[in-house]
Write an enzyme that holds these catalytic residues in place. Sequence first.
Site, PDB file in Angstrom:
ATOM      1  N   TYR A 126       0.806  -1.217   0.000  1.00  8.47           N
ATOM      2  CA  TYR A 126       0.000   0.000   0.000  1.00  8.47           C
ATOM      3  C   TYR A 126       0.844   1.275   0.000  1.00  8.47           C
ATOM      4  O   TYR A 126       0.304   2.370  -0.077  1.00  8.47           O
ATOM      5  CB  TYR A 126      -0.898   0.036   1.238  1.00  8.47           C
ATOM      6  CG  TYR A 126      -2.256  -0.548   1.009  1.00  8.47           C
ATOM      7  CD1 TYR A 126      -2.414  -1.927   0.862  1.00  8.47           C
ATOM      8  CD2 TYR A 126      -3.382   0.251   0.934  1.00  8.47           C
ATOM      9  CE1 TYR A 126      -3.662  -2.479   0.656  1.00  8.47           C
ATOM     10  CE2 TYR A 126      -4.633  -0.294   0.729  1.00  8.47           C
ATOM     11  CZ  TYR A 126      -4.767  -1.650   0.592  1.00  8.47           C
ATOM     12  OH  TYR A 126      -6.002  -2.185   0.389  1.00  8.47           O
ATOM     13  N   LYS A 189       2.966 -14.537   4.928  1.00  4.83           N
ATOM     14  CA  LYS A 189       3.355 -15.627   4.025  1.00  4.83           C
ATOM     15  C   LYS A 189       4.884 -15.726   4.092  1.00  4.83           C
ATOM     16  O   LYS A 189       5.594 -15.614   3.082  1.00  4.83           O
ATOM     17  CB  LYS A 189       2.867 -15.281   2.601  1.00  4.83           C
ATOM     18  CG  LYS A 189       3.037 -16.360   1.590  1.00  4.83           C
ATOM     19  CD  LYS A 189       2.022 -17.463   1.681  1.00  4.83           C
ATOM     20  CE  LYS A 189       2.286 -18.521   0.631  1.00  4.83           C
ATOM     21  NZ  LYS A 189       1.513 -19.753   0.820  1.00  4.83           N
ATOM     22  N   ASP A 222      -2.546 -18.271   3.710  1.00  3.28           N
ATOM     23  CA  ASP A 222      -3.430 -19.170   2.943  1.00  3.28           C
ATOM     24  C   ASP A 222      -4.140 -20.148   3.870  1.00  3.28           C
ATOM     25  O   ASP A 222      -5.367 -20.311   3.845  1.00  3.28           O
ATOM     26  CB  ASP A 222      -2.650 -19.906   1.834  1.00  3.28           C
ATOM     27  CG  ASP A 222      -1.286 -20.386   2.288  1.00  3.28           C
ATOM     28  OD1 ASP A 222      -0.849 -20.019   3.393  1.00  3.28           O
ATOM     29  OD2 ASP A 222      -0.643 -21.148   1.536  1.00  3.28           O
ATOM     30  N   ASP A 246      -6.151  -6.000   4.907  1.00  6.51           N
ATOM     31  CA  ASP A 246      -7.271  -5.483   4.125  1.00  6.51           C
ATOM     32  C   ASP A 246      -8.187  -6.630   3.691  1.00  6.51           C
ATOM     33  O   ASP A 246      -9.410  -6.586   3.860  1.00  6.51           O
ATOM     34  CB  ASP A 246      -6.696  -4.757   2.894  1.00  6.51           C
ATOM     35  CG  ASP A 246      -7.780  -4.166   2.031  1.00  6.51           C
ATOM     36  OD1 ASP A 246      -8.719  -3.581   2.587  1.00  6.51           O
ATOM     37  OD2 ASP A 246      -7.689  -4.288   0.795  1.00  6.51           O
TER      38      ASP A 246
END
Length: 354
Positions: A126, A189, A222, A246
């Site tokens: 972002y 991740k 995930d 988000d």
Amino acid sequence: MNKSYTITLLPGDGTGPEITDVVLKVLESTGIKIQWEIMEVGESAMEKYGTPLPDKVLASIKKNKIALKGPVTTPIGTGFRSVNVALRQKLDLFACVRPCKLYKGVKSKYENIDLIVVRENTEDLYAGVEFMPESKEAKKIIELSEGKIAKGSAISIKPISRKASERIIDFAFNYAIKNNRKKVTAITKANIMKFTDGLFFECGKEVAKKYPQIEYEEKLIDNMCMQLVQKPEIYDVLVLPNLYGDIVSDLCAGLVGGLGVAPGANFGDNIAVFEAVHGSSPKYKGQNKVNPTALLLSAKLMLEYIGEKEKATILENAIASVISEGKKVTYDLGGTAKTTEMGDAIIERIKYGN
Ligand code: NAD
């Protein structure tokens, strides 16, 4: 004598002003005394002042250290950049908190969900560091990548700093303690993005040592998405870098009945802006149709923040009671009530009890 507060109010645009009107009436019915400094942002401010975020809006929030904000439309493709993102950056509102609680009467496949999503607000993908295909910068980075990036690629940079990661994780632990929570789960991740997401987890382990009373765990994004769909009730406070935060906040809003009931707050050091997760829903503008609950629950977070815990509980109980009865609820909760009718039903509960 009743204490009085001065708070900046940004009604926003689209359906923002309709739900803000209802929220003001509901707050007034609690007996709380608030002087509102009402400010325009977005398109109407652009027309009047030549900027979607006039300096006087920032000055008002900086002075009062608190604002309640309706949604603001961001033009797609052309026009000004997001007022919402600019506010977070200019006021250094580094923590976005989105509680996701399932109220009785809301249709959901689940029971007992009471999650808090804490999202880092200032960096990650972002940050807006992007390079166009064939730009000088993109070519330089492609060269540096030694064959890992295909020629002609567009490039977005993902900065993750120790300072911002420690700050948001520390915020999540503090929030857990203040709100009687038991567990913080950090999510990234890091198996693939070893340096950026790896740093976030490294900071998590360090900060967790300061809070032995709170359980700390790490999950991969995930796997976490699957777990949140299968057994959301086992999670408590989630802390995530900006982009994952988000996405996961919308996922969690979906678990508890959708955007109409999802509140939010943005915190900096000694400054806070309260707003619903949803946007301005321009297609419903002027129809007195959308659900005021998300902004009302954001106002409840605001009351807690200023220390009006009793009034916050009265407000939450009144909202919960109207939703649970199901007679005066808006379309998204399966009812036919107008925005103002749902607001009036909540006011009645506040005045005359549940
Ligand atoms: P949106 O949240 O405005 O609406 C998406 C859909 O969610 C609506 O069509 C509606 O079905 C439902 N919904 C949203 N709010 C609801 C409510 N209160 N009650 C009942 N149903 C509700 O998202 P969008 O259409 O993607 O965005 C519209 C505009 O809002 C865009 O310009 C976007 O940039 C902006 N936006 C602003 C904020 C903010 O101000 N913080 C947040 C998100 C989007």
